[in-house]
Design a protein around this motif. Sequence first.
Motif, mmCIF file in Angstrom:
data_model
loop_
_atom_site.group_PDB
_atom_site.id
_atom_site.type_symbol
_atom_site.label_atom_id
_atom_site.label_comp_id
_atom_site.label_asym_id
_atom_site.label_seq_id
_atom_site.Cartn_x
_atom_site.Cartn_y
_atom_site.Cartn_z
ATOM 1 N N ALA A 144 -0.151 27.846 0.039
ATOM 2 C CA ALA A 144 0.044 29.292 -0.112
ATOM 3 C C ALA A 144 -0.514 29.728 -1.458
ATOM 4 O O ALA A 144 -0.480 28.975 -2.437
ATOM 5 C CB ALA A 144 1.531 29.632 -0.026
ATOM 6 N N PHE A 179 5.834 37.198 -1.791
ATOM 7 C CA PHE A 179 5.529 37.091 -0.371
ATOM 8 C C PHE A 179 5.760 35.673 0.150
ATOM 9 O O PHE A 179 6.165 35.468 1.290
ATOM 10 C CB PHE A 179 4.080 37.502 -0.103
ATOM 11 C CG PHE A 179 3.631 37.164 1.290
ATOM 12 C CD1 PHE A 179 4.094 37.890 2.384
ATOM 13 C CD2 PHE A 179 2.767 36.091 1.515
ATOM 14 C CE1 PHE A 179 3.701 37.572 3.673
ATOM 15 C CE2 PHE A 179 2.372 35.770 2.802
ATOM 16 C CZ PHE A 179 2.832 36.512 3.883
ATOM 17 N N GLU A 180 5.519 34.650 -0.688
ATOM 18 C CA GLU A 180 5.657 33.267 -0.245
ATOM 19 C C GLU A 180 7.086 32.993 0.224
ATOM 20 O O GLU A 180 7.320 32.302 1.221
ATOM 21 C CB GLU A 180 5.260 32.310 -1.367
ATOM 22 C CG GLU A 180 5.460 30.841 -1.060
ATOM 23 C CD GLU A 180 4.598 30.332 0.074
ATOM 24 O OE1 GLU A 180 4.818 29.187 0.515
ATOM 25 O OE2 GLU A 180 3.711 31.080 0.543
ATOM 26 N N ARG A 203 7.463 34.570 3.553
ATOM 27 C CA ARG A 203 6.769 33.796 4.588
ATOM 28 C C ARG A 203 7.585 32.590 5.031
ATOM 29 O O ARG A 203 7.708 32.304 6.228
ATOM 30 C CB ARG A 203 5.415 33.334 4.048
ATOM 31 C CG ARG A 203 4.538 32.633 5.070
ATOM 32 C CD ARG A 203 3.295 32.048 4.426
ATOM 33 N NE ARG A 203 3.625 30.896 3.600
ATOM 34 C CZ ARG A 203 3.794 29.665 4.074
ATOM 35 N NH1 ARG A 203 3.675 29.431 5.378
ATOM 36 N NH2 ARG A 203 4.088 28.671 3.266
ATOM 37 N N MET A 219 8.966 31.868 8.841
ATOM 38 C CA MET A 219 8.574 30.674 9.590
ATOM 39 C C MET A 219 9.798 29.844 9.971
ATOM 40 O O MET A 219 9.880 29.284 11.071
ATOM 41 C CB MET A 219 7.599 29.832 8.766
ATOM 42 C CG MET A 219 6.263 30.501 8.482
ATOM 43 S SD MET A 219 5.344 30.954 9.978
ATOM 44 C CE MET A 219 5.027 29.337 10.680
ATOM 45 N N MET A 233 1.711 33.334 11.599
ATOM 46 C CA MET A 233 1.952 34.661 11.040
ATOM 47 C C MET A 233 0.851 34.964 10.027
ATOM 48 O O MET A 233 0.264 34.074 9.418
ATOM 49 C CB MET A 233 3.322 34.749 10.366
ATOM 50 C CG MET A 233 3.448 33.973 9.069
ATOM 51 S SD MET A 233 4.755 34.612 8.005
ATOM 52 C CE MET A 233 4.079 36.181 7.540
ATOM 53 N N LYS A 234 0.539 36.239 9.845
ATOM 54 C CA LYS A 234 -0.525 36.644 8.948
ATOM 55 C C LYS A 234 -0.157 37.951 8.274
ATOM 56 O O LYS A 234 0.273 38.900 8.933
ATOM 57 C CB LYS A 234 -1.839 36.804 9.724
ATOM 58 C CG LYS A 234 -3.008 37.246 8.846
ATOM 59 C CD LYS A 234 -4.277 37.406 9.668
ATOM 60 C CE LYS A 234 -5.443 37.860 8.806
ATOM 61 N NZ LYS A 234 -6.668 38.063 9.604
ATOM 62 N N LEU A 235 -0.330 38.001 6.967
ATOM 63 C CA LEU A 235 -0.152 39.235 6.204
ATOM 64 C C LEU A 235 -1.465 39.998 6.250
ATOM 65 O O LEU A 235 -2.493 39.495 5.803
ATOM 66 C CB LEU A 235 0.212 38.902 4.755
ATOM 67 C CG LEU A 235 0.337 40.097 3.801
ATOM 68 C CD1 LEU A 235 1.550 40.949 4.142
ATOM 69 C CD2 LEU A 235 0.422 39.606 2.353
ATOM 70 N N MET A 282 2.865 42.513 8.687
ATOM 71 C CA MET A 282 2.607 41.141 9.140
ATOM 72 C C MET A 282 2.454 41.089 10.643
ATOM 73 O O MET A 282 3.118 41.837 11.372
ATOM 74 C CB MET A 282 3.756 40.233 8.686
ATOM 75 C CG MET A 282 3.864 40.116 7.171
ATOM 76 S SD MET A 282 5.483 39.512 6.637
ATOM 77 C CE MET A 282 6.506 40.976 6.891
#
Length: 803
Positions: free
Chosen positions: A639, A725-726, A729, A733, A743-745, A763
Amino acid sequence: MRISLNWIKEYLPNVKFDPIDILSEKMIASGLDIESVEDQSKVFSNFVIGEVIEKKKHPNADKLSLCTVNTGDRQLSIVCGAPNVETGQKVCVALVGAIIPNGNFEIKKSKIRGELSEGMICSERELNMSDKHDGILILNGEAKVGENFASYIKADDCIFEIGITPNRNDLNSHFGIAREIGAIYNSKITIPPISISETDDQTNKLIKITIANPELCKRFTGRIIKNVKIKESPAWLQEKIKAVGLRPINNIVDITNFVMYETGQPLHAFDYDRIAGNEILVKTANEGDKFKTLDSKERILNSDSLMICDANGYSGIAGIMGGQHSEVTGATKNIFLESAYFDPVSIRKNSKKLGLHTDASHRFERGVDIDMVKYASERASRLMQEIAGGEVSKGLYDVYPEVFKNQDVSIRIGKLNEISGIHFTRKEVISLLEKIEFRNEHDSDEQLIFRIPEWRRNDVEREIDLIEEVLRLYGYDNITPSSEFRVGSDVSEIYKKSNINLVKKIHEHLVGRGFNQILSMPLTDGRSVALNEIKTPKILNSVASEINSMRMNLLPGMLLSMRNNFNNSGKDISLKLFESGRVFSETDSGIVEEEKLIIGLSGRRDFEIEYGSESGYDIFDIKGEAEMLLSKLNLDSFALIYYNDKSLANSKTVIRIDSEEIGVIYKVNNQLLREFDLDNDAYVAEFSIDKLKKFVSDSRYYSTYTKFPAIKRDIAIVVDTEVEFEKIRLAIMKTGKPMLSRMKLFDIFEDKKLGSGKKSLAMRLEFTSMEKTLTDGEATEITNRIVNVLEKEFSAKLRTQDT
């Protein structure tokens, strides 16, 4: 060191020498480093003796002559520019096809100013016989026309250029090389005997010698040779001098040079009548004193300069060069001959400080044979008596304050056999070492003791040195390697735990990407302190103040390499560089080492053609290289976290795997660029190889794709700006397992409508199953569960169309 084979043969009269190529191989096998071989019989191929039978003025040039030269079998037309060419002279003619030694160019039939020239009439310099070039070489009238020039001058010698390491000063002489060749052929050298007819004048009454600094001058001898006649040396002596690359000067100087190249012992001849007070004093100089040496240059002395003095002052720099005041000239009648032993360290320091390196200092600073001091003096005295008609004073004035003790070194047969893997017997060891005159003083079943000759005192000091000599004389080519190879388990474990394979894989990838590896010093001047707030490990015994710390970062080396490349090749180049190495930091528990990798980009892109115009690298280029490297290592779960960090740049991107920081990407800030004199921007990615290794595995796992369709959901949440954001995420998950496959930002949005200190993160979630087709309801249920967790852990709010 130039060595004459003919000269060597004089000391080995009982040896039947092999052809040059075989002899060279044997010399190399024995440890002699032969850099070149000059077979003089081949050098003068196509050179003959000719006679000028006609000389005419060149019709088209004022300074050229058109000569007709008889070479025995034919008459040649040769254009000559020498002013001293005349009819009837015997000359050396280079025929068409000859290679001129000085210049290494081939003689060809040609036209010079319109006239045919079928050869060349040679000067001494063109033949490498001397520096004379003001005219052609004129031979003795008895020279036979048509005879091979090599035969005429007896150029049947072979000159070896031998590279000599500082520890083998004994090889800086023909005696030393002859001993080594003699060992090859099981023959000891024959030293020329000396017989001097002395006068009744006692040397110690003609001169007084005092050593004020015995720690710097271990031995000093002198002798007076009266009524010498300064003249040209005889042909045999000139040939010897020329063979080793020296220019003959006069008989006295040539004798001292000859003896030095023969024995390895430098000598110096003074004009005895110019030695004030008939007194020699060996002492150090005063700081800042000036002295004019034989080369007519004024030297500024220092307190370490050991000098040869007379009653009025300085006469020479000990072991380096004499002075103009007492030099031998054509008017010299009486000689004071010096032969001495000076401390090697003292000579080396003084030679370096004065910037003066001579044949004498070259030998003294490596340590000469103190026993050869006497022989060399007697050898030169005898030659001065024989060649210059000198009258040698009675007795050698020998000041030897503290006689060197014999040097004995022991060797254990068991240790020798253990190291070599060969079973040597006591008899074999004694036989081998006696070839180079190492005398066995005592032996037992387990140990031998050898008396080391003075010419090897500075080289053979320990048992391992004797072992090396035994193996060298035995022949390295005779040592057959064992086919058995074992690696201990402890070594294997160490190897497994090391980063060797990982580093190799990284290097191969980066080289394949067009990067060049750099190597910088692990020592630094402390500029890297500006990069991290880490205590610098200091070097207690640093060689210089500017390199007094261990490096804490690879960045200074990278920036220095960039600067050097730009300075050498211009600013408009593409630099893609990398380096791996250890960095150091000091903590309360001690110094910590860590292996790191740095990759850097600067200058213009190396793929500007694809874009249609030139452009420089940017942060996305280095980010892409970092991502490619991680992908190559099968680390797809990394990440990228963005931060502001004033110490490194305006911003940096941290690379994490499983919440552990493994690297960082950033643009080098302008302050650092100015410090390293860099005008171009520089982009850098740094990795901890030690941390990377935790996640890199040689094993690879593959999973099949699901055959069922995926369901996608887009959500947008509003959170505080400081929330990483990490962390979001990882929470998504974890909550969405096992149905959430990806998943995608895809959007970050900030606006006052969201509220102060707020940001929106949009997202895309993708749900799949390996067992069935998911329903909308199942996807919605998982999505709601994710939103609830985000609301609870991060105070997130689901963004609506109104916001």
